[in-house]
Design a protein around this motif. Structure first.
Motif, PDB file in Angstrom:
ATOM      1  N   SER A 130       0.820  -1.208   0.000  1.00  0.00           N
ATOM      2  CA  SER A 130       0.000   0.000   0.000  1.00  0.00           C
ATOM      3  C   SER A 130       0.856   1.260   0.000  1.00  0.00           C
ATOM      4  CB  SER A 130      -0.930  -0.008   1.210  1.00  0.00           C
ATOM      5  OG  SER A 130      -1.663   1.195   1.301  1.00  0.00           O
ATOM      6  N   ASP A 131       1.872   1.295   0.881  1.00  0.00           N
ATOM      7  CA  ASP A 131       2.723   2.486   0.968  1.00  0.00           C
ATOM      8  C   ASP A 131       3.561   2.668  -0.293  1.00  0.00           C
ATOM      9  OD1 ASP A 131       1.745   3.086   3.427  1.00  0.00           O
ATOM     10  OD2 ASP A 131       3.452   2.329   4.569  1.00  0.00           O
ATOM     11  N   SER A 169       1.004   9.600   6.576  1.00  0.00           N
ATOM     12  CA  SER A 169       2.372  10.008   6.255  1.00  0.00           C
ATOM     13  C   SER A 169       3.228   8.759   6.086  1.00  0.00           C
ATOM     14  CB  SER A 169       2.949  10.885   7.372  1.00  0.00           C
ATOM     15  OG  SER A 169       2.225  12.093   7.479  1.00  0.00           O
ATOM     16  N   ILE A 170       4.063   8.781   5.076  1.00  0.00           N
ATOM     17  CA  ILE A 170       4.914   7.628   4.779  1.00  0.00           C
ATOM     18  C   ILE A 170       6.345   7.962   5.194  1.00  0.00           C
ATOM     19  CG2 ILE A 170       5.777   6.088   2.988  1.00  0.00           C
ATOM     20  CD1 ILE A 170       3.287   6.743   1.359  1.00  0.00           C
ATOM     21  N   HIS A 171       6.849   7.205   6.169  1.00  0.00           N
ATOM     22  CA  HIS A 171       8.247   7.321   6.562  1.00  0.00           C
ATOM     23  C   HIS A 171       9.075   6.339   5.730  1.00  0.00           C
ATOM     24  CE1 HIS A 171       7.600   9.817  10.249  1.00  0.00           C
ATOM     25  NE2 HIS A 171       6.381   9.313  10.106  1.00  0.00           N
ATOM     26  N   SER A 172      10.369   6.577   5.703  1.00  0.00           N
ATOM     27  CA  SER A 172      11.221   5.741   4.858  1.00  0.00           C
ATOM     28  C   SER A 172      12.381   5.175   5.660  1.00  0.00           C
ATOM     29  CB  SER A 172      11.767   6.562   3.682  1.00  0.00           C
ATOM     30  OG  SER A 172      12.455   7.711   4.161  1.00  0.00           O
ATOM     31  N   LYS A 173      13.021   4.164   5.113  1.00  0.00           N
ATOM     32  CA  LYS A 173      14.232   3.619   5.711  1.00  0.00           C
ATOM     33  C   LYS A 173      15.196   3.215   4.600  1.00  0.00           C
ATOM     34  CE  LYS A 173      12.388  -1.083   6.390  1.00  0.00           C
ATOM     35  NZ  LYS A 173      12.048  -2.092   7.413  1.00  0.00           N
ATOM     36  N   TYR A 174      16.421   2.996   5.014  1.00  0.00           N
ATOM     37  CA  TYR A 174      17.523   2.782   4.071  1.00  0.00           C
ATOM     38  C   TYR A 174      17.991   1.334   4.160  1.00  0.00           C
ATOM     39  CZ  TYR A 174      22.193   3.443   2.001  1.00  0.00           C
ATOM     40  OH  TYR A 174      23.331   3.363   1.231  1.00  0.00           O
ATOM     41  N   SER A 204       7.411   0.751   6.237  1.00  0.00           N
ATOM     42  CA  SER A 204       6.535  -0.388   6.524  1.00  0.00           C
ATOM     43  C   SER A 204       7.005  -1.672   5.857  1.00  0.00           C
ATOM     44  CB  SER A 204       5.105  -0.079   6.072  1.00  0.00           C
ATOM     45  OG  SER A 204       5.081   0.243   4.693  1.00  0.00           O
ATOM     46  N   CYS A 205       7.917  -1.581   4.897  1.00  0.00           N
ATOM     47  CA  CYS A 205       8.428  -2.775   4.226  1.00  0.00           C
ATOM     48  C   CYS A 205       9.460  -3.467   5.111  1.00  0.00           C
ATOM     49  CB  CYS A 205       9.050  -2.416   2.880  1.00  0.00           C
ATOM     50  SG  CYS A 205       7.869  -1.765   1.676  1.00  0.00           S
ATOM     51  N   GLU A 223      12.303  -8.921   4.931  1.00  0.00           N
ATOM     52  CA  GLU A 223      11.851 -10.039   4.088  1.00  0.00           C
ATOM     53  C   GLU A 223      11.180  -9.533   2.817  1.00  0.00           C
ATOM     54  OE1 GLU A 223      11.278  -9.746   7.319  1.00  0.00           O
ATOM     55  OE2 GLU A 223      12.670 -11.290   8.047  1.00  0.00           O
ATOM     56  N   ASP A 224      10.407  -8.447   2.922  1.00  0.00           N
ATOM     57  CA  ASP A 224       9.790  -7.850   1.727  1.00  0.00           C
ATOM     58  C   ASP A 224      10.863  -7.410   0.739  1.00  0.00           C
ATOM     59  OD1 ASP A 224       7.241  -8.180   2.774  1.00  0.00           O
ATOM     60  OD2 ASP A 224       7.202  -6.191   3.695  1.00  0.00           O
ATOM     61  N   VAL A 225      11.855  -6.719   1.249  1.00  0.00           N
ATOM     62  CA  VAL A 225      12.920  -6.206   0.379  1.00  0.00           C
ATOM     63  C   VAL A 225      13.717  -7.363  -0.213  1.00  0.00           C
ATOM     64  CG1 VAL A 225      14.911  -4.672   0.244  1.00  0.00           C
ATOM     65  CG2 VAL A 225      13.034  -4.135   1.797  1.00  0.00           C
TER      66      VAL A 225
END
Length: 693
Positions: free
Chosen positions: A74-75, A129-134, A174-175, A178-180
């Motif tokens: 979704s995100d 709001s969508i936060h992100s990660k690296y 939110s990913c 395992e998703d990545v």
């Protein structure tokens, strides 16, 4: 009728102009036809597969499979829609992911992107709001027959550069990992077929320190020490001022009359008594007192050259670690150059810089022999073993534990970066798990694979050597014959043990820092030889002999010719150690360090002795223990926070080394005043509690 020359010239000029324009139009048309007839893949062969990999990775996160969690899908879909509509923050997420650039055929295949842009960007949508990660994704290229039929430049890089790519990607928070990983596998298969990849790490800024109980407790402990030091400093200034005022009152009476020496002595006897034990313990933490002890330079006891040896050896260790930790925790644009560096003639000092550690063993042996033998002369040969061991443990451990606690619970919140978690792993998670082993000084034998502060293996070996020192010093005090028999037995045992282990495991005689041998063999050598006490005791034993020699140096008389010959031998052996890594040279290295230190003490007029005995080295020498503990932490904080790939050059190494050593010794000054010197003062205050007057 004659032709007008100006008209003819003008006509010619226009003809030339028109002809040139027609030629240019024709040439452009020919070029366009040529370009149209070509495959537009000249540059795409270099970069297109990587860009396509990123596109497909997000596609698989969006709609690839039910294996992707619903929130992640979704995100990701919202993020793609917002980016396509021109939302700046959404575009920043895609902009922060790494892309291929120039230099990939030279091994510049670390596409780490822009970490800060990723973790600091928040994309706002109508719903949420969508936060992100690296995330860092490491490629692992295999060799497949059908890929060899299509030798794309990008494929050649993967298989021939020796440095498979690492790509940094910015994804919705939110990913999951395992998703990545699933999207990575699917996208790699889509674009590279036989290239595998794994998600090395996914993280964002390390926030929430005050939600971490361990971090809060550690922070409070450090704060208590700091507050005590401030209070102790205030009391120190107050007492000094009061003492100065009372001294002035003694020197002058109310009527400014002269005072006899007897009256002065009588008034001196009326001075207040020494502070109580509690007050002396408080004053032990005074910044004023501890700074004075670090920077005050006295005449010394005749072994001033040791201060220079300690600092220069510490500088060499920091230089070697500047290079070795950089190759591990930095992303280089020219990684091939780092592999060539240890092979160069001039950089052998880096490859063989581990001999600087032997210098510290030598110095430790000298000091323990010199101090203990002098003490035995005062006590008629009686050695209080309980205090002998307690003093050593109490001298080293408080600062050691303070650094471990900081690394285990606070270091993770100091900074962040693409490679941050990996660069601090041996200080962060390993110290939380195994820091208690360091307190026992057994970390060179127990759980060595995950050793907390792995560079402190030296402290474990030094402590273990100290435990057996009485077996040498007591016989040496009673008889030089029995003492040297004991030293000879230990020296023979350590040489034979090292030789047997080396022969049985087929360890070649090469520098420890090298890229010639497989990493598994080097790690095995590190575990079985490099960090084991019974393999490293040689220089320590030689140091004990040198310490005995210093104590009786008036009995040793050498001519200038002999001293000159020994200096030539010392220089020759030093070059042999650095440039001819043969196993027998270890024996000569012991001789080198013995000769070097003895010559500095005996031939007082030598230039080397003057340099090593320089007063500037005295305070720096007092800070070497603290510098030794923290310098890898300092440099890995910098390396782990670096957000771009850097170019490796000799000037980069030197510049980084100078920064590392300066910052290390500045921080060492503060930590020494807060955790090292106070406990030395506490020991003295407790031991002299009944002697205060």
């Amino acid at each position: 009728m004659h032709e007008n020359p100006k008209a003819a010239t003008a006509s010619t000029r226009w003809f030339v102009y028109i002809s040139a324009v027609l030629l240019l139009i024709g040439a452009a048309d020919a070029v366009q036809r040529a370009v149209d007839s070509k495959d537009h893949s000249l540059f795409e062969n270099l970069t297109a597969p990587y860009l396509s990999f990123l596109d497909d990775l997000f596609y698989f996160l969006d709609e690839g499979s039910e294996k992707i969690t619903e929130t992640c899908r979704s995100d990701t879909k919202k993020l793609i829609d917002l980016a396509q509509s021109g939302d700046t923050n959404a575009l920043k997420i895609f902009d922060a992911s790494g892309k291929a650039s120039s230099g990939i055929l030279e091994g510049a295949v670390y596409f780490i992107g822009f970490y800060s842009e990723c973790v600091k960007t928040i994309v706002h949508s109508k719903e949420s709001s969508i936060h992100s990660k690296y995330c860092l994704i490491n490629f692992n290229a295999s060799t497949s027959s059908h890929q060899k039929e299509v030798p794309q430049a990008s494929w050649l890089v993967l298989t021939q550069s020796g440095h498979p790519p690492t790509i940094g990607v910015c994804i919705p928070f939110s990913c999951s990992t395992e998703d990545v990983q699933y999207a990575t596998n699917a996208s790699l298969y889509q674009n590279f077929k036989d290239v595998d990849g794994h998600v090395a790490v996914c993280h964002t800024d390390q926030t929430g320190m005050f939600k971490d109980p361990g971090a809060v407790i550690t922070f409070c402990i450090f704060l208590v020490f700091f507050v005590i030091a401030i209070i102790g400093t205030i009391f120190d200034y107050v007492l000094e001022r009061r003492s100065s005022s009372e001294t002035m009152n003694i020197l002058s009476n109310e009527n400014n009359k002269s005072i006899s020496m007897a009256e002065l002595c009588e008034k001196e006897d009326q001075k207040p008594k020494a502070p109580s034990l509690g007050l002396r313990c408080l004053l032990a933490f005074s910044f004023k007192t501890n700074m004075s002890k670090i920077f005050t330079v006295g005449k010394g006891d005749g072994i001033r050259a040791i201060h220079g040896l300690k600092f220069l050896s510490m500088a060499l260790i920091i230089l070697g670690h500047t290079f070795s930790f950089a190759t591990t925790n930095l992303f280089f644009m020219n990684p091939g150059s780092t592999q060539q560096a240890p092979k160069d003639f001039l950089t052998q000092i880096l490859a063989n810089g581990t001999f600087a550690v032997d210098t510290f063993y030598l110095i430790s042996g000298i000091l323990v022999a010199f101090v203990t033998l002098k003490g035995l002369e005062k006590t008629n040969g009686k050695l209080p073993l309980l205090y002998f061991y307690f003093h050593r443990y109490f001298r080293l451990t408080p600062l050691f534990m303070a650094v471990i606690m900081f690394c285990a619970f606070l270091l993770q919140y100091v900074s962040s970066g693409p490679n941050w978690l990996q660069s601090i792993e041996m200080y962060d998670s390993w110290c939380r798990q195994n820091g208690w082993i360091n307190a026992l000084y057994l970390h060179n034998f127990i759980k060595t694979e995950n050793m907390c502060l792995s560079h402190t293996w030296y402290l474990a070996t030094d402590m273990q050597m100290y435990l057996v020192t009485p077996l040498i010093l007591i016989p040496l005090y009673r008889s030089i014959k029995y003492g040297f028999i004991s030293m000879g037995a230990f020296l023979f045992a350590t040489i034979v043990t090292t030789a047997v282990i080396t022969a049985v495991n087929h360890y070649p005689a090469i520098p420890y820092m090298n890229n010639i041998l497989p990493a598994e063999l080097v790690n095995d050598y590190y575990k079985n030889v490099y960090i084991k006490t019974y393999c490293r005791m040689g220089p320590y034993i030689i140091g004990i002999a040198v310490g005995y020699l210093f104590l009786h140096k008036k009995e040793l008389i050498l001519s200038k010719r002999t001293v000159a010959a020994l200096w030539c031998a010392t220089i020759a052996l030093g070059l042999i150690i650095i440039y001819l890594m043969c196993q027998p040279i270890k024996v000569y290295s012991l001789m080198l360090k013995q000769q070097h230190t003895v010559l500095c003490s005996i031939y007082v007029g030598s230039i080397v002795n003057s340099i090593l005995s320089c007063s500037l080295f005295v305070p720096l020498s007092r800070l070497t223990y603290c510098a030794y503990l923290i310098h890898p932490v300092v440099m890995n904080v910098y390396y782990g926070s670096t957000e771009t790939a850097v170019m490796f050059t000799p000037s980069f190494t030197i510049y980084t080394f100078l920064g590392n050593i300066c910052i290390t010794f500045v921080l060492s000054t503060f930590l020494s005043m807060l955790f090292e010197s106070p406990f030395v003062n506490l020991e003295k205050a407790i031991l002299t509690r009944g002697k205060a007057s």
